[in-house]
Write an enzyme that holds these catalytic residues in place. Structure first.
Site, PDB file in Angstrom:
ATOM      1  N   HIS A 137       0.821  -1.211   0.000  1.00 45.23           N
ATOM      2  CA  HIS A 137       0.000   0.000   0.000  1.00 45.23           C
ATOM      3  C   HIS A 137       0.855   1.263   0.000  1.00 45.23           C
ATOM      4  O   HIS A 137       1.998   1.259   0.458  1.00 45.23           O
ATOM      5  CB  HIS A 137      -0.929   0.008   1.211  1.00 45.23           C
ATOM      6  CG  HIS A 137      -1.989  -1.037   1.135  1.00 45.23           C
ATOM      7  ND1 HIS A 137      -2.980  -1.149   2.068  1.00 45.23           N
ATOM      8  CD2 HIS A 137      -2.219  -2.026   0.229  1.00 45.23           C
ATOM      9  CE1 HIS A 137      -3.780  -2.142   1.751  1.00 45.23           C
ATOM     10  NE2 HIS A 137      -3.335  -2.701   0.637  1.00 45.23           N
ATOM     11  N   GLU A 140       0.639   3.957   1.831  1.00 47.88           N
ATOM     12  CA  GLU A 140       1.036   4.354   3.183  1.00 47.88           C
ATOM     13  C   GLU A 140       2.218   3.514   3.651  1.00 47.88           C
ATOM     14  O   GLU A 140       3.164   4.019   4.257  1.00 47.88           O
ATOM     15  CB  GLU A 140      -0.115   4.163   4.178  1.00 47.88           C
ATOM     16  CG  GLU A 140      -1.416   4.824   3.789  1.00 47.88           C
ATOM     17  CD  GLU A 140      -2.359   3.874   3.055  1.00 47.88           C
ATOM     18  OE1 GLU A 140      -1.984   3.364   1.974  1.00 47.88           O
ATOM     19  OE2 GLU A 140      -3.471   3.654   3.546  1.00 47.88           O
ATOM     20  N   CYS A 173      -6.203   0.960   5.539  1.00 40.21           N
ATOM     21  CA  CYS A 173      -6.705  -0.326   6.017  1.00 40.21           C
ATOM     22  C   CYS A 173      -6.200  -0.555   7.444  1.00 40.21           C
ATOM     23  O   CYS A 173      -5.399   0.226   7.967  1.00 40.21           O
ATOM     24  CB  CYS A 173      -6.243  -1.452   5.089  1.00 40.21           C
ATOM     25  SG  CYS A 173      -4.479  -1.858   5.218  1.00 40.21           S
TER      26      CYS A 173
END
Length: 190
Positions: free
Chosen positions: A97, A99, A135
């Site tokens: 991801h 992030e 998430c």
């Protein structure tokens, strides 16, 4: 949802007419959006920028680990093939991801007290994804990195501010009290 607030950027249109400048939050969100254009995900293009003391510490986009084939090269996505809903079975995804990539490429010392800017756009039409959010795994990484807040683009000229301290106080909404005992909440998809 508790802990979230969406706000209109204060006077952006007016400021553009007066002095031609955008807010710093929008500036960093624009950089995150541009970073996301490097994404190799076939569903969504996410970009992240970590900023501390008005300095960019790191950037990241959603993509396969280094030296591994990505979904754009393969031409398919297992999560699309299996019609996996958003937010479920990330372990099947080839991508790291945005992030996570931004955090991996920075030192914790530089991230303590920082802000992470996050923008997601649909791969098919380039529209900003409403309801975008880190998430559960990314939230845990953000907490451990020492990042103080996350600002997410929700629409053109709109963003949402999430205070990481609220995630910590709520235990990421992963626990609840049942008959006096604290029990974990089963994640969706299991």
């Amino acid at each position: 949802m508790k802990g979230r607030r969406t706000r209109r950027l204060p006077g952006v249109a007016e400021r553009l007419r007066r002095d031609g400048r955008i807010t710093k939050d929008q500036y960093y969100l624009n950089i995150a959006k541009e970073t996301g254009r490097r994404s190799t995900c076939l569903r969504r293009h996410y970009g992240a920028v970590i900023v501390n003391n008005d300095q960019i510490v790191s950037t990241g986009y959603a993509g396969a680990p280094r030296k591994m084939a990505n979904c754009t090269e393969i031409g398919t996505c297992i999560r699309i093939k299996l019609n996996v809903p958003k937010g479920e079975h990330y372990e099947w995804c080839r991508a790291v991801h945005a992030e996570q990539n931004a955090i991996i490429h920075a030192s914790r010392f530089d991230m303590i007290g920082a802000t992470l800017y996050l923008v997601g756009v649909a791969a098919d039409d380039g529209e900003v994804i409403e309801g975008a959010a880190p998430c559960r795994i990314c939230k845990r990484m953000i907490i451990n990195a020492g990042i103080k807040r996350v600002i997410i683009q929700t629409a053109p000229g709109r963003h949402e501010v999430q205070e990481v301290e609220r995630w910590i106080r709520s235990n990421l909404h992963e626990l609840r009290r049942v008959r006096g005992r604290v029990v974990p909440i089963m994640p969706k998809g299991y």
